[in-house]
Design an enzyme around this catalytic site. Structure first.
Site, PDB file in Angstrom:
ATOM      1  N   ASP A  64       8.899  21.614  -9.892  1.00  6.41           N
ATOM      2  CA  ASP A  64       8.938  22.660  -9.034  1.00  6.41           C
ATOM      3  C   ASP A  64       7.513  23.408  -9.183  1.00  6.41           C
ATOM      4  O   ASP A  64       7.020  23.979 -10.172  1.00  6.41           O
ATOM      5  CB  ASP A  64       9.893  23.794  -9.796  1.00  6.41           C
ATOM      6  CG  ASP A  64       9.917  25.043  -8.780  1.00  6.41           C
ATOM      7  OD1 ASP A  64       8.995  25.130  -7.795  1.00  6.41           O
ATOM      8  OD2 ASP A  64      10.882  25.827  -8.739  1.00  6.41           O
ATOM      9  N   GLU A 133       3.457  11.007  -8.019  1.00  4.17           N
ATOM     10  CA  GLU A 133       2.925  11.835  -9.103  1.00  4.17           C
ATOM     11  C   GLU A 133       1.334  11.462  -8.963  1.00  4.17           C
ATOM     12  O   GLU A 133       0.445  12.289  -9.162  1.00  4.17           O
ATOM     13  CB  GLU A 133       3.422  11.357 -10.355  1.00  4.17           C
ATOM     14  CG  GLU A 133       4.775  12.052 -10.764  1.00  4.17           C
ATOM     15  CD  GLU A 133       6.028  11.400 -10.275  1.00  4.17           C
ATOM     16  OE1 GLU A 133       6.930  11.572 -10.689  1.00  4.17           O
ATOM     17  OE2 GLU A 133       5.713  10.401  -9.505  1.00  4.17           O
TER      18      GLU A 133
END
Length: 256
Positions: A64, A133
């Site tokens: 998040d 990522e």
């Protein structure tokens, strides 16, 4: 029990655990991790099958960033402790029940961790899997031990480096998805109908034996956590996350 991030229902020896954060794109926060841990602990004694689901459009989209942004705005250290999430995935992978991920829609970053930790993965044709990522200078440190166990080193490496989604069909060919069909609800019911009749003691013994055969998840834990802490402590990476949340700009986009 009432949960903030989950919808949970029990049907005989089957637990249906749905990640339910529609306001946050089904991302992972500390509350979600803790509530999932509580549910899985309740399942250890008498549940044969745990079915993990998301929303129709997104299964789970990873960390998040909004929560990180809020912490950074308040001047707090924004990095989460990665150990509870790693331990949660260990519970899915090694717990005395059969864990089944029912995947629809987008699965990104930590969402792939939930999938890779599951014993069985069922998907519909809308499912897409990605590791984003590295775009932010981060690494899927905690995901990779589970993912490599599932699909092998080179495919996990390719997914990490390319950062782009693969389809349910591709994920099935790679072994990340075990069964795929447009009518995934029907496919899920067929699996659960068979799995729920397996004896609890047999499931528990099998999972313990399986973990003994492949102890890589426990061996990789300390290195995975250390790597995660390192990348989420890098000020440049945190700056990129902050800018993405504030301005919607990806790291390669010019701020001017």
């Amino acid at each position: 029990m009432d949960y903030q991030t989950l919808r949970v229902r029990f049907q005989g020896s089957v637990c249906f655990l749905q990640i339910h954060r529609p306001e946050a794109n089904n991302t992972i926060n500390d509350c979600l991790i803790e509530e999932c841990r509580q549910v899985l602990e309740m399942c250890e004694e008498s549940i044969n099958v745990v079915v993990l689901e998301g929303l129709p459009e997104v299964f789970c989209f990873g960390a998040d960033f909004q929560e990180f942004h809020g912490a950074m705005t308040r001047g707090q250290h924004s990095g989460q402790n990665p150990e509870p999430l790693y331990d949660l995935w260990l519970k899915l992978a090694t717990g005395p029940y059969i864990s089944v991920s029912h995947v629809r829609g987008k699965v990104n970053a930590g969402g792939v961790g939930f999938v890779a930790a599951s014993d069985i993965v069922i998907a519909d044709q809308t499912a897409q899997f990605s590791l984003s990522e590295l775009l932010f200078g981060l690494l899927p440190s905690c995901v990779l031990p589970f993912l490599i166990r599932k699909i092998g080193f080179q495919k996990a490496n390719y997914l990490t480096l390319m950062t782009q989604p693969i389809s349910a069909q591709q994920a099935s060919a790679w072994g990340l998805v075990d069964a795929c069909d447009a009518q995934s609800d029907i496919l899920l019911r067929k699996h659960v109908m068979r799995l729920k009749h397996l004896p609890k003691a047999g499931i528990s013994r099998y999972k313990k034996y399986l973990n003994h055969l492949n102890g890589s998840l426990l061996q990789s834990k300390s290195a995975a956590i250390a790597s995660n802490v390192e990348v989420f402590s890098d000020p440049r990476n945190l700056e990129l996350i902050f800018r993405y949340v504030e301005k919607g700009l990806f790291p390669w986009e010019d701020a001017n």
